[in-house]
Write an enzyme that holds these catalytic residues in place. Sequence first.
Site, PDB file in Angstrom:
ATOM      1  N   ASP A 171      23.192  -9.382  16.887  1.00 32.08           N
ATOM      2  CA  ASP A 171      24.733  -9.730  17.608  1.00 32.08           C
ATOM      3  C   ASP A 171      24.777  -8.551  18.271  1.00 32.08           C
ATOM      4  OD1 ASP A 171      25.155 -12.440  17.572  1.00 32.08           O
ATOM      5  OD2 ASP A 171      25.149 -12.799  15.505  1.00 32.08           O
TER       6      ASP A 171
ATOM      7  N   CYS B 292      20.291  -5.615   8.757  1.00 34.14           N
ATOM      8  CA  CYS B 292      20.717  -6.546   7.888  1.00 34.14           C
ATOM      9  C   CYS B 292      19.837  -7.452   9.584  1.00 34.14           C
ATOM     10  CB  CYS B 292      21.718  -7.675   7.755  1.00 34.14           C
ATOM     11  SG  CYS B 292      23.045  -7.906   7.904  1.00 34.14           S
TER      12      CYS B 292
ATOM     13  N   GLU C  23      28.956  -6.741  14.684  1.00 38.92           N
ATOM     14  CA  GLU C  23      27.509  -6.837  15.328  1.00 38.92           C
ATOM     15  C   GLU C  23      28.350  -6.755  16.454  1.00 38.92           C
ATOM     16  OE1 GLU C  23      26.268 -10.860  13.199  1.00 38.92           O
ATOM     17  OE2 GLU C  23      28.750 -10.654  12.659  1.00 38.92           O
TER      18      GLU C  23
ATOM     19  N   HIS D 190      12.473 -27.261  13.990  1.00 37.62           N
ATOM     20  CA  HIS D 190      12.332 -26.975  12.162  1.00 37.62           C
ATOM     21  C   HIS D 190      10.776 -27.018  11.562  1.00 37.62           C
ATOM     22  CE1 HIS D 190      15.676 -29.940  11.272  1.00 37.62           C
ATOM     23  NE2 HIS D 190      15.612 -28.332  11.222  1.00 37.62           N
TER      24      HIS D 190
HETATM   25  C1  PEP Z   1      22.526 -10.614  13.319  1.00 37.66           C
HETATM   26  O1  PEP Z   1      23.409 -10.718  14.479  1.00 37.66           O
HETATM   27  O2  PEP Z   1      21.991  -9.415  13.036  1.00 37.66           O
HETATM   28  C2  PEP Z   1      22.821 -10.911  12.074  1.00 37.66           C
HETATM   29  C3  PEP Z   1      21.929 -10.930  11.040  1.00 37.66           C
HETATM   30  O3  PEP Z   1      23.289 -12.122  12.169  1.00 37.66           O
HETATM   31  P1  PEP Z   1      23.127 -13.397  12.221  1.00 37.66           P
HETATM   32  O4  PEP Z   1      20.682 -13.169  13.314  1.00 37.66           O
HETATM   33  O5  PEP Z   1      22.771 -14.544  11.582  1.00 37.66           O
HETATM   34  O6  PEP Z   1      23.156 -14.081  13.168  1.00 37.66           O
HETATM   35 MG    MG Z   2      25.101 -11.815  13.836  1.00 38.37          MG
END
Ligand code: PEP
Ligand code: MG
Length: 574
Positions: free
Chosen positions: A459, A506, A435, A194
């Site tokens: 991912d 993202c 992903e 955290h």
């Molecule tokens: C990703 O896998 O790139 C993603 C944006 O999701 P997270 O990082 O939450 O797994």
């Molecule tokens: Mg992800």
Amino acid sequence: MTFSLHGIAVSSGYAIGRAQLYSQDRLEAPHYLLRPEHLDAEVARFTAAVEAVRAEMLELREHIPEGAPVELSAFLNVHILILNDSMLSDAPKQRIRADRCNAEWALSQQTEALIVQFESIEDDYLRERRNDVRQVADKVLKELMGHPGHAPLKPAEEGDSILVAHDLSPSDMVLFKRHDFAGFITDLGGTTSHTAILARSLSLPSVMALHSARALIQEGDWLIVDGVAGVVIVNPDAGILDEYRLRRNQWHLEQKKLRRLKTSPSATLDGLEVELQANIDLPNDVGQALGENASGIGLFRSEFLFLNRDDLPSEEEQFEAYRHVAREMVGRCVVIRTLDVGADKSVRWLHEKSVNPALGRRAIRLCLAEPQIFISQIRALLRASHYGQIKILLPMLSSLTELDQALALIGAARGMLRVEGIPFDEETPIGGMIEVPAAALSAEWFAKKLDFLSIGTNDLIQYTLAIDRTDDTVAHLYDPLHPSVLALISHTLMVGRKLGKPVSVCGEMAGDPRLTRLLLGMGLTRFSMHPAHILTVKQQVLRSHIGELAPQARKLLRAGRPDRIQEYLEQINR
Ligand code: PEP
Ligand code: MG
């Protein structure tokens, strides 16, 4: 004597200053035996101490200082939950009676027993919660021992002081925010702790996991905190100091210059508009996204609403959270990802243990296995769509069967709302995350059934290269520039162009300014990242010319060899 310590770079930038040791030494709990007639009074003394600490935390939660990190309230909730747990607030009372001992001793014995239980948990995130248990128990212990609250920090010594702590709790961070330190370093703390999460949101240079900094550094020592490389230099000589003063000044100048970009339109030199959106974890993060003038929320990781609690958030609670974000973003799009738990994000109400959590029942797989959870979330999302530009994003898709099942459940949720006469946006766009390699290779089939795609590179890299993103022993193999990763991204972008379906990135790649120009050259025009990275990425966009970058990116994609890829990347960034 000059020496350096190496840890985890948690928050970028450079700080130079004198060490201010934060005294949080473990309190030595006294141990004595009590007469039977004094046990009731001792139990009452313990109860009063727990009550006092609870009241202090509730008070802090009610009056969160302006400028405090947005996650603070969630962290205080975790500490309040821990304090309310009978293992901490009741079990010591039983020990007082059974062992006829004083409250401090009963509490410290109970805490140690709990910590031992936490040590054996395999899940990194949950194991790290042992520090939260210790911090809460220490507060009660201090209260019992007549040391309520924290040792006061000395304002006269602030300014260019660097806080050196063995560990810092989230509520310590509030004090830290109120006082004007230049940076901080700690012995403990993993990247998912955290405190690390809060540290990033404070945007102050910080290095964690230094192991023995608190023991080796003396009060008043000169320190350099290199939050870029994750290094702390103790008592540097004049040459090193000069070098870092220069670096620090340049850093500050760059940050100041960046602020000027806040209102500039995000477009390349040849006039291509580029969307720079924000990733958020909690509804209140929306303020930071607006502060950086994000063109929308490109990823709201809704699972954070589901963590650190024993129950599931109700449809109503979720609806309020999603509506809040949609309203705050007035007219800008808000992409909300459906529940993505499992793997490294575990929830208390899910008791099943996966042999290999990253390849197990996570994200959409879990939602399809527990349709009532999914439908309740979709209903909340659709209801919120009436109040803003909500888009729904499905994580971890790997087959069309899953997509069809998810779309059928969304259809069912829509049907229910219609029957109930609850308003929602019938056109709410549905997107899918790319992903896993299978999804990237099936992008065309997915795109035909969806309104948009979003590439989760974190991912995608993990699954393409077979590297557990949470395992630091293989972290050096985690490579966003691996030709296979780039080929999958490029293929997905091509599919989006061909079918006229928007594609965004993202994952962390979108917020890495060294990759902005490459991604632009590959055809990406929609980036979503932590709000703190938006202006740095915008700076890259503004100096880019797609006409020049596109052929360079094509050359890099064909290069194959890592040294060539690096060479071409340098050319692209020149
Ligand atoms: C990703 O896998 O790139 C993603 C944006 O999701 P997270 O990082 O939450 O797994
Ligand atoms: Mg992800």
